[in-house]
Write an enzyme that holds these catalytic residues in place. Structure first.
Site, short mmCIF file in Angstrom:
data_model
loop_
_atom_site.label_atom_id
_atom_site.label_comp_id
_atom_site.label_asym_id
_atom_site.label_seq_id
_atom_site.Cartn_x
_atom_site.Cartn_y
_atom_site.Cartn_z
N CYS A 91 0.84 -1.20 0.00
CA CYS A 91 0.00 0.00 0.00
C CYS A 91 0.87 1.25 0.00
O CYS A 91 1.70 1.45 0.90
CB CYS A 91 -0.92 -0.03 1.22
SG CYS A 91 -1.78 1.53 1.54
N CYS A 130 0.69 3.30 3.13
CA CYS A 130 1.37 2.63 4.25
C CYS A 130 2.88 2.82 4.13
O CYS A 130 3.57 3.03 5.14
CB CYS A 130 1.02 1.15 4.27
SG CYS A 130 -0.74 0.79 4.46
N HIS A 163 -6.21 -1.57 -17.49
CA HIS A 163 -5.96 -1.12 -18.86
C HIS A 163 -6.35 -2.20 -19.86
O HIS A 163 -6.94 -1.91 -20.91
CB HIS A 163 -4.48 -0.76 -19.04
CG HIS A 163 -4.09 0.54 -18.41
ND1 HIS A 163 -4.63 1.74 -18.80
CD2 HIS A 163 -3.19 0.83 -17.43
CE1 HIS A 163 -4.09 2.72 -18.08
NE2 HIS A 163 -3.21 2.19 -17.24
N GLU A 179 -6.65 5.44 1.12
CA GLU A 179 -6.33 6.75 0.55
C GLU A 179 -6.27 6.67 -0.98
O GLU A 179 -6.73 7.58 -1.67
CB GLU A 179 -5.00 7.25 1.10
CG GLU A 179 -4.69 8.68 0.70
CD GLU A 179 -3.37 9.17 1.27
OE1 GLU A 179 -2.32 8.72 0.76
OE2 GLU A 179 -3.39 9.98 2.20
N ARG A 200 -5.04 8.64 -18.97
CA ARG A 200 -4.76 9.99 -18.44
C ARG A 200 -4.71 9.97 -16.92
O ARG A 200 -3.81 10.57 -16.31
CB ARG A 200 -5.85 10.97 -18.90
CG ARG A 200 -5.84 11.30 -20.37
CD ARG A 200 -6.74 12.50 -20.66
NE ARG A 200 -7.18 12.47 -22.05
CZ ARG A 200 -8.36 12.02 -22.47
NH1 ARG A 200 -9.23 11.55 -21.59
NH2 ARG A 200 -8.67 12.03 -23.76
N LYS A 201 -5.66 9.29 -16.30
CA LYS A 201 -5.71 9.27 -14.84
C LYS A 201 -4.52 8.51 -14.26
O LYS A 201 -4.02 8.87 -13.20
CB LYS A 201 -7.03 8.66 -14.36
CG LYS A 201 -8.27 9.44 -14.81
CD LYS A 201 -8.14 10.92 -14.49
CE LYS A 201 -9.27 11.74 -15.05
NZ LYS A 201 -9.08 13.20 -14.82
N ASN A 218 -1.53 8.43 -15.54
CA ASN A 218 -0.42 9.37 -15.59
C ASN A 218 -0.54 10.45 -14.52
O ASN A 218 0.48 10.92 -13.97
CB ASN A 218 -0.33 10.02 -16.98
CG ASN A 218 0.51 9.20 -17.95
OD1 ASN A 218 1.34 8.39 -17.54
ND2 ASN A 218 0.29 9.39 -19.24
N MET A 219 -1.77 10.86 -14.21
CA MET A 219 -1.96 11.83 -13.12
C MET A 219 -1.51 11.24 -11.78
O MET A 219 -0.86 11.92 -10.97
CB MET A 219 -3.43 12.24 -13.03
CG MET A 219 -3.88 13.22 -14.10
SD MET A 219 -5.66 13.60 -13.97
CE MET A 219 -5.73 14.29 -12.31
#
Length: 692
Positions: free
Chosen positions: A85, A88, A431, A472, A500-501, A503-504
């Site tokens: 995690c 963690c 993916h 989280e 995209r997310k 890579n964010m």
């Protein structure tokens, strides 16, 4: 030895050497690596976030957590975490620092950790209702009945906040459960202080004056627990006149009564806990006393050596996807004793999507399809997790289904065991699902998801929100989904949205402690993997999303899947490893039962197991071994229960239940037959001939 260390530090260095040089050095390197592996610890090689000896954290596991926290003379604060995690990993330095900071409090309250990512701990984490990581639980001293503990309640998880909540928790103990080594933490009165001044007890007595909301006094009291010839108390600044007579003009301040009866203010550079504690510990005749604490190993445990697997970053590895599914179904899902309502629907929908779109090997795909059909046809609103596990472990020995029973990361391997791994495999799986839904939309026909471009993303979203252990991480994903997932109108847009997310997330975690230094979190795909994906617009590097879409569809296609390193259905290593685990007791839950099916062969399809007579011989052989064990007759009863009846995979108990059900059904049908037979006679129409 230096050469071996160099190979361990840079796995690619050996591959870059000229062939002739590699051939010359190969025997020596293999010998050195074998020696290094036998010696033991490798720098950063262990998967645990906390280490015996080097950390002040008490390490618990399935075999020690109950005995440690049950009826203990001290309270406990336990962090249930997962070594993979990211949150963690990032929080580990704070937890280590907290444990070191309150090391002297161990006789009153202890800071511990338990890793739920270890398969041997999955049952105990489920017993304690641990669903998300990290979870913090307090356990009171002298608790005789089993309890799952009290959840941490604090505005944040900063070191100071947690330390202060530990004090609050201690003060919530009643008289019968108060840790005997913990001094009183309530403030004393002015009259008490005057009596101490007159008593001449022969030891130091320090009084910390402070405001009502201050924790300094209680922290100093706990810091001095292991020291003798000194007593520490606290008093509030409410009696201003009394403070004036003692010469106290500000708080917090420390007033010291000496063994000879003299007394006065303690002069320190700063009115801080550390300054007060350090001064009091340095007083003449104040020394550490012997405290009877549970044995805590000071030996640094040996860490597992990372065996590097060469791989092609342009390929997608079946081993990563299958290892991720194994961990998802057998470890992460095991945190839930049963699934019902929205949880069950979320899991059913997720399994449907995976079963229809997973492009892996036929045996794994068939297992997923079997699980999906079983969930779809099950007329229950609540199912126990063990029922799912039995199917995943192929307890009924259905032909041709299989899923590896351990993890083997290839494209998801990290330079240290706790890095990458499961989160990496989940991203690859997600993916793959979006790409397969875009390139093969017909696969979802008849599922209720056809024609819905967000179907796969929503199934992923609900799974992460409900089951993903890193709380989280799940919250961050949910924020991204709320922000823009509704804008997805086509399957291709779903592929690009997830890219995209991802890579964010990489950008946010760059430089984080969970980042693998050998695999930096940079925008993906990199220019070397997909040159056409990158272009320059007005001097700025930009994405060509049309090319990115083509690349993603190629990268996560079935044609790009590589089966290298994957465990074969009949692989001897798979079954030898399971045999060793059974003999050595590895992977056992607290009750002593393996998380796998008793018959390890049940994971293999019957056509690979060989003749049924061989299976029976194997079972009887294990029965003989268990009869020689100390358990004796009890082992006989347990072993008989798992012997297949007529080689079909049913136990004798199963067949007994079938016979009882058959007899009961027959009697019921006979009773109903005679009942309706009698009634039918009354229903017959009687014809009366008119009398002449």
């Amino acid at each position: 030895m230096a050469a071996a260390r160099a190979v361990a530090r840079d796995p690619g260095a050996y591959a870059r050497q000229p062939p002739s040089l590699r051939a010359a050095r190969l025997p020596r390197l293999l010998f050195l690596l074998a020696v290094v592996a036998a010696v033991g610890p490798r720098e950063g090689g262990g998967a645990r976030l906390y280490r015996e000896g080097s950390d002040a954290v008490w390490l618990l596991d399935s075999g020690s957590v109950r005995s440690a926290t049950g009826n203990s003379s001290a309270a406990w604060l336990v962090q249930f975490h997962s070594s993979w995690c990211g949150h963690c990993i990032g929080y580990a330095p704070t937890w280590r620092a907290l444990a070191a900071d309150v090391r002297d409090w161990a006789a009153a309250i202890r800071v511990a950790a338990l890793d739920c990512a270890e398969e041997k701990n999955q049952d105990v984490c489920r017993t304690y209702d641990i669903h998300f990581y990290p979870t913090f639980r307090y356990f009171k001293a002298f608790t005789k009945e089993f309890t799952t503990g009290e959840n941490f309640k604090g505005p944040d998880r900063e070191l100071r906040t947690v330390r202060q909540t530990m004090i609050d928790f201690l003060q919530n103990h009643t008289e019968g459960t108060w840790p005997p080594a913990c001094p009183p933490l309530d403030p004393i009165q002015s009259s008490d202080i005057l009596s101490f001044m007159d008593s001449h007890s022969g030891q130091y007595h320090a009084i910390v004056f402070e405001s009502n909301g201050s924790y300094v006094g209680r922290e100093v009291i706990l810091d001095l627990i292991p020291y003798e010839n000194i007593m520490v108390s606290r008093a509030l600044d409410t009696d201003k006149a009394f403070l004036g007579t003692l010469g106290i003009t500000s708080v917090p301040s420390c007033y010291l009564i000496y063994p000879n009866g003299s007394h006065g203010l303690v002069n320190v550079a700063k009115p801080l806990r550390s300054f007060f504690s350090s001064h009091l510990k340095s007083l003449p005749d104040v020394r550490k006393k012997s405290l009877f604490l549970p044995e805590k190993s000071n030996k640094e445990e040996k860490s597992e050596v990372v065996v590097w697997k060469e791989f092609d970053r342009a390929k997608l590895y079946t081993a990563d996807l299958e290892s991720g599914l194994h961990y998802l179904l057998r470890v992460e899902l095991a945190a839930h004793r049963s699934l019902a309502g929205a949880q069950l629907k979320t899991f059913r929908d997720f399994v449907t999507v995976v079963a229809k779109l997973f492009p892996g090997r036929p045996a794994v795909k068939k297992l997923l399809e079997t699980l999906q059909e079983w969930l779809a046809n099950l007329p229950l609103d609540k199912i126990p997790y063990n029922a799912i596990l039995d199917l995943v472990n192929n307890k009924m020995q259905i032909s041709g289904i299989f899923l590896t029973s351990h993890v083997k990361w290839v494209g998801c391997q990290g330079s240290r065991l706790e890095l990458r791994g499961y989160p990496c495999s989940l991203w690859k799986l997600f993916h793959t699902l979006t790409v397969q839904a875009s390139t093969h939309p017909e696969a979802l026909a008849g599922t209720g998801f056809e024609g819905h471009p967000q179907a796969v993303l929503q199934a992923i979203r609900r799974y992460i929100r409900t089951f993903f252990g890193c709380k989280e991480c799940g919250e961050h994903f949910e924020e991204m989904a709320k922000e823009s997932m509704d804008s997805v109108k086509t399957p291709d847009q779903a592929v690009l949205w997830l890219w995209r997310k991802h890579n964010m997330v990489n950008s946010r975690l760059a430089g984080h402690l969970s980042e693998d230094p050998k695999f930096p979190k940079v925008p993906w795909p990199t220019p070397d993997l997909c040159p056409a994906c990158h272009e320059e617009i007005k001097g700025l590097d930009s994405w060509n999303e049309g090319q990115v879409l083509l690349f993603l569809k190629q990268h996560y296609s079935r044609d790009n899947l590589v089966d290298a390193y994957s465990v074969d259905q009949g692989s001897p290593g798979e079954w030898e490893a399971q045999g060793r685990e059974q003999e050595e007791g590895k992977g056992l839950n607290p009750s002593g039962k393996s998380w796998r099916h008793h018959d390890t062969g049940s994971l293999r399809p019957p056509h690979i197991l060989g003749p049924r007579t061989d299976l029976s011989k194997s079972l009887h052989h294990r029965l003989d071994l268990r009869l020689q064990s100390p358990q004796g007759p009890q082992a006989l009863k347990e072993a008989k229960a798992v012997v297949p009846f007529l080689g079909v995979g049913f136990s004798s108990l199963d067949m007994s239940l079938c016979v009882v059900l058959y007899v009961a059904s027959s009697l019921f049908l006979m009773i109903m037959y005679f009942f309706f037979r009698v009634r039918s006679k009354r229903w017959k129409v009687r014809l009366y001939h008119p009398a002449v």
